[in-house]
Design a protein around this motif. Structure first.
Motif, mmCIF file in Angstrom:
data_model
loop_
_atom_site.group_PDB
_atom_site.id
_atom_site.type_symbol
_atom_site.label_atom_id
_atom_site.label_comp_id
_atom_site.label_asym_id
_atom_site.label_seq_id
_atom_site.Cartn_x
_atom_site.Cartn_y
_atom_site.Cartn_z
ATOM 1 N N MET A 1 27.408 26.890 27.130
ATOM 2 C CA MET A 1 28.300 25.981 27.611
ATOM 3 C C MET A 1 27.781 25.325 29.065
ATOM 4 O O MET A 1 27.132 25.967 29.732
ATOM 5 N N ALA A 2 27.652 24.009 28.842
ATOM 6 C CA ALA A 2 26.883 22.984 30.026
ATOM 7 C C ALA A 2 27.857 22.855 31.283
ATOM 8 O O ALA A 2 29.042 22.731 30.957
ATOM 9 N N THR A 3 27.295 23.015 32.171
ATOM 10 C CA THR A 3 27.996 22.719 33.440
ATOM 11 C C THR A 3 27.656 21.535 33.974
ATOM 12 O O THR A 3 26.404 20.975 33.997
ATOM 13 N N ALA A 4 28.478 20.486 34.442
ATOM 14 C CA ALA A 4 28.303 19.414 35.181
ATOM 15 C C ALA A 4 28.064 19.457 36.364
ATOM 16 O O ALA A 4 28.714 19.852 37.160
ATOM 17 N N SER A 5 26.921 19.034 36.879
ATOM 18 C CA SER A 5 26.646 18.915 38.450
ATOM 19 C C SER A 5 27.109 17.713 39.096
ATOM 20 O O SER A 5 26.591 16.579 38.726
ATOM 21 N N VAL A 6 28.242 17.737 39.979
ATOM 22 C CA VAL A 6 28.681 16.683 40.787
ATOM 23 C C VAL A 6 28.496 16.860 42.226
ATOM 24 O O VAL A 6 28.420 17.856 42.759
ATOM 25 N N ALA A 7 27.842 15.815 42.526
ATOM 26 C CA ALA A 7 27.434 15.719 44.338
ATOM 27 C C ALA A 7 28.601 15.259 44.785
ATOM 28 O O ALA A 7 29.357 14.338 44.621
ATOM 29 N N PHE A 8 29.156 16.224 45.787
ATOM 30 C CA PHE A 8 30.280 15.975 46.703
ATOM 31 C C PHE A 8 29.603 15.311 48.116
ATOM 32 O O PHE A 8 28.897 15.848 48.424
ATOM 33 N N LYS A 9 30.401 14.496 48.589
ATOM 34 C CA LYS A 9 30.241 14.085 49.829
ATOM 35 C C LYS A 9 30.915 14.908 50.912
ATOM 36 O O LYS A 9 32.005 15.318 50.618
ATOM 37 N N SER A 10 30.152 15.194 52.142
ATOM 38 C CA SER A 10 30.850 16.093 53.075
ATOM 39 C C SER A 10 31.777 15.094 53.896
ATOM 40 O O SER A 10 31.698 13.947 53.779
ATOM 41 N N GLU B 1 31.427 14.796 56.999
ATOM 42 C CA GLU B 1 30.441 13.760 57.953
ATOM 43 C C GLU B 1 29.872 12.785 57.261
ATOM 44 O O GLU B 1 29.983 11.657 57.743
ATOM 45 N N ASP B 2 29.377 12.894 55.869
ATOM 46 C CA ASP B 2 28.981 11.739 55.331
ATOM 47 C C ASP B 2 29.822 10.472 54.981
ATOM 48 O O ASP B 2 29.729 9.401 55.055
ATOM 49 N N ASP B 3 31.059 11.221 54.752
ATOM 50 C CA ASP B 3 32.205 10.262 54.249
ATOM 51 C C ASP B 3 32.724 9.316 55.585
ATOM 52 O O ASP B 3 32.887 8.254 55.611
ATOM 53 N N ARG B 4 32.676 10.263 56.731
ATOM 54 C CA ARG B 4 32.887 9.378 57.981
ATOM 55 C C ARG B 4 31.800 8.445 58.438
ATOM 56 O O ARG B 4 32.275 7.251 58.862
ATOM 57 N N LEU C 1 30.241 2.895 59.107
ATOM 58 C CA LEU C 1 29.275 1.689 58.771
ATOM 59 C C LEU C 1 29.932 0.455 58.126
ATOM 60 O O LEU C 1 29.679 -0.634 58.295
ATOM 61 N N GLU C 2 30.856 0.668 57.173
ATOM 62 C CA GLU C 2 31.673 -0.193 56.565
ATOM 63 C C GLU C 2 32.344 -1.002 57.426
ATOM 64 O O GLU C 2 32.494 -2.076 57.595
ATOM 65 N N GLU C 3 32.953 -0.310 58.579
ATOM 66 C CA GLU C 3 33.833 -0.901 59.681
ATOM 67 C C GLU C 3 33.013 -2.053 60.531
ATOM 68 O O GLU C 3 33.108 -2.817 60.929
#
Length: 62
Positions: free
Chosen positions: A1-10, A12-15, A20-22
């Motif tokens: 069974m393969a597991t998918a590695s998903v990178a989550f943003k913390s 702090e990274d999201d903020r 930066l967008e603003e």
């Protein structure tokens, strides 16, 4: 069974990304640049500047 590695943003990274967008929208930070060296408008909506998941695009459309 393969597991998918998903990178989550913390939070702090999201903020930082939101700040930066603003800053780009306010003209305080330089605009993002695409592969061709053209500036990407910070005022274009997210759904227009990124391709749909099923297109497998590696760069923004605008």
């Amino acid at each position: 069974m393969a597991t998918a590695s998903v990178a989550f943003k913390s939070r702090e990274d999201d903020r930082k990304q939101l700040e930066l967008e603003e800053a780009r929208k306010a003209g305080l930070a330089p605009a993002e640049v695409d592969e061709d060296g053209k500036e990407i408008s910070p005022h274009s909506p997210q759904y227009m500047s990124s391709a749909s998941w099923y297109l497998h695009a590696e760069r923004p459309i605008c």
